[in-house]
Design an enzyme around this catalytic site. Structure first.
Site, short mmCIF file in Angstrom:
data_model
loop_
_atom_site.label_atom_id
_atom_site.label_comp_id
_atom_site.label_asym_id
_atom_site.label_seq_id
_atom_site.Cartn_x
_atom_site.Cartn_y
_atom_site.Cartn_z
N ASP A 63 0.86 -1.18 0.00
CA ASP A 63 0.00 0.00 0.00
C ASP A 63 0.90 1.23 0.00
O ASP A 63 1.53 1.54 1.01
CB ASP A 63 -0.89 0.02 1.25
CG ASP A 63 -2.01 -1.00 1.18
OD1 ASP A 63 -2.80 -0.94 0.23
OD2 ASP A 63 -2.08 -1.87 2.07
N ARG A 71 3.86 2.73 2.92
CA ARG A 71 4.63 1.75 3.69
C ARG A 71 6.14 1.92 3.56
O ARG A 71 6.87 1.68 4.51
CB ARG A 71 4.24 0.33 3.27
CG ARG A 71 2.76 0.03 3.27
CD ARG A 71 2.08 0.33 4.58
NE ARG A 71 0.69 -0.13 4.57
CZ ARG A 71 -0.24 0.28 5.39
NH1 ARG A 71 0.04 1.19 6.31
NH2 ARG A 71 -1.47 -0.19 5.31
N ARG A 136 -7.17 10.45 1.97
CA ARG A 136 -6.80 9.38 1.04
C ARG A 136 -7.65 9.46 -0.23
O ARG A 136 -7.28 8.88 -1.26
CB ARG A 136 -6.99 8.01 1.69
CG ARG A 136 -6.10 7.76 2.89
CD ARG A 136 -6.51 6.49 3.63
NE ARG A 136 -6.34 5.30 2.82
CZ ARG A 136 -6.86 4.12 3.14
NH1 ARG A 136 -7.62 3.99 4.23
NH2 ARG A 136 -6.64 3.07 2.37
N LYS A 166 -10.30 0.91 -4.90
CA LYS A 166 -10.81 0.56 -3.58
C LYS A 166 -11.49 1.78 -2.97
O LYS A 166 -11.19 2.91 -3.35
CB LYS A 166 -9.69 0.02 -2.68
CG LYS A 166 -8.54 1.00 -2.41
CD LYS A 166 -7.44 0.30 -1.61
CE LYS A 166 -6.40 1.31 -1.15
NZ LYS A 166 -5.25 0.66 -0.48
N HIS A 167 -12.51 1.59 -2.11
CA HIS A 167 -13.01 0.32 -1.58
C HIS A 167 -14.46 0.18 -2.08
O HIS A 167 -15.34 0.87 -1.56
CB HIS A 167 -12.98 0.32 -0.07
CG HIS A 167 -11.63 0.68 0.49
ND1 HIS A 167 -11.18 1.99 0.63
CD2 HIS A 167 -10.62 -0.11 0.96
CE1 HIS A 167 -9.96 1.99 1.16
NE2 HIS A 167 -9.59 0.74 1.38
N HIS A 179 -11.22 -1.40 10.30
CA HIS A 179 -10.16 -2.13 10.99
C HIS A 179 -10.58 -2.47 12.41
O HIS A 179 -10.15 -3.47 12.98
CB HIS A 179 -8.88 -1.30 11.04
CG HIS A 179 -8.24 -1.07 9.70
ND1 HIS A 179 -8.64 -0.08 8.86
CD2 HIS A 179 -7.22 -1.72 9.08
CE1 HIS A 179 -7.90 -0.10 7.76
NE2 HIS A 179 -7.04 -1.10 7.87
N ASP A 250 -10.87 -7.15 1.12
CA ASP A 250 -10.07 -6.34 2.02
C ASP A 250 -9.56 -7.30 3.09
O ASP A 250 -9.90 -8.49 3.10
CB ASP A 250 -10.89 -5.19 2.60
CG ASP A 250 -10.03 -4.00 3.02
OD1 ASP A 250 -8.80 -4.18 3.18
OD2 ASP A 250 -10.58 -2.90 3.20
#
Length: 335
Positions: A63, A71, A136, A166-167, A179, A250
């Site tokens: 990602d 990352r 984002r 996404k998403h 999450h 996901d």
């Protein structure tokens, strides 16, 4: 007979003995890298090479959206959140050009390291309701997201990278982080189709290579969360929209996926609904449980996953240099 694959996450910056064995498993079709795996660009290139030495055909993913979700940072450009594009440029043409160059930059720097795929772009709309999406997203309305994301995808492809939207079918309205909690979007299908789904519909029309589902429940549309729903995966995405690419779940370890049961049950419901590529991250026992489930099934390993390997491309150093300047300028805007 369904074809299915599972992506493996790694513990650290080098492969463990267990991971070397798991990478040989026929149901493992790729690797997903996290910040704990990315000490530097040089180290990532070495890690990718070690994976390739075991199975060259695996898809190496990460990602690398920019902003809060990047990352790898050392040895590559620190990328702004994509929302900075619409924040900086009021003129649509300027924003489109900027998006194309940022998409190229992100993808090119990863392709130089032999990373195949960044799970990008986010096609959600930022309604100011969902903090996990926020900047984002490319914009605060679906028209902006639709126009700017198309250019970003074009830039990615110029650097030999496929795009993953996404998403699906839209995560910006539900006011929870999947999450950690269940997320619910109570709008009707017609409203979703006319707003949040427009960027996804355009991307599909432009031959989007992969799609990732949201662990969001849309009770006015179906009784199951989107990632476990044949209404969303098969009836809407495949049949109504004509999507022909790879469907990713996901992360099946997210709290919002728990309603489907244990890891084997989650995988079973996702695959039964039409999912082809499973993600189970930061939960090794969950990964092992899913592999046992796949071994006991009649599924075949997904050969089509190889379509997401990086493509040949011609690196343009001048273009990369200019894109890095643009990224730095937009980073100042985002801050």
């Amino acid at each position: 007979m369904s074809e299915v694959t599972l992506f493996l996450d790694l513990e650290g910056t080098e492969l463990t003995a267990e991971e070397k064995d798991l990478l040989k498993h026929p149901y493992i079709g790729g690797v997903i890298l996290f910040a704990r795996n990315t000490e530097s660009a040089e180290q990532v290139a070495a890690l990718v090479a070690s994976v390739r030495s075991i199975r060259e055909e695996l898809v190496i993913s990460i990602d690398q959206e920019g902003g809060r979700v990047q990352r790898l940072k050392k040895g590559v450009t620190v990328l702004p959140p994509v929302k900075a594009i619409s924040k900086q440029y009021s003129g649509a043409s300027e924003g489109v050009i900027a998006a194309k160059e940022l998409g190229y930059l992100m993808a090119a720097e990863l392709r130089q390291l032999d990373v195949d795929l960044s799970f990008a772009p986010v096609l959600d709309v930022d309604y100011g309701r969902n903090t996990v999406i926020g900047n984002r997203a490319f914009g605060e309305d679906y028209e902006t997201v639709t126009e700017i994301s198309a250019a970003y995808i074009e830039g990615m492809r110029l650097a030999g990278m496929s795009a993953t939207g996404k998403h699906f079918p839209g995560h910006g309205w539900a006011d929870a982080d999947t999450h950690h909690a269940d997320a619910i979007d109570g709008r009707s299908f017609d409203e979703l189709w006319a707003t949040d789904m427009v960027p996804f519909r355009q991307a599909v029309d432009n031959n989007l290579e992969a799609m990732m589902f949201a662990h969001v429940h849309y009770p006015e549309c179906d009784s199951s969360p989107a990632g476990f729903s044949s209404f969303w995966l098969d009836e809407t995405l495949r049949k109504k929209m004509g999507f022909g690419g790879i469907i990713f779940s996901d992360d099946l370890s997210m709290k919002a996926a728990h309603s489907a049961g244990g890891y084997a049950e989650r995988a079973d419901k996702a695959v039964a609904s039409g999912c082809q590529a499973l993600l189970c991250c930061n939960e090794r026992q969950g990964t092992l449980d899913i592999l046992k489930y796949l071994e006991a099934s009649d599924f075949k390993p997904l050969k089509e996953i190889s379509s997401l390997r990086g493509k040949e491309w011609n690196m343009d150093e001048e273009r990369l240099s200019a894109a890095r300047v643009l990224a730095n300028d937009l980073l100042d805007v985002a801050l």
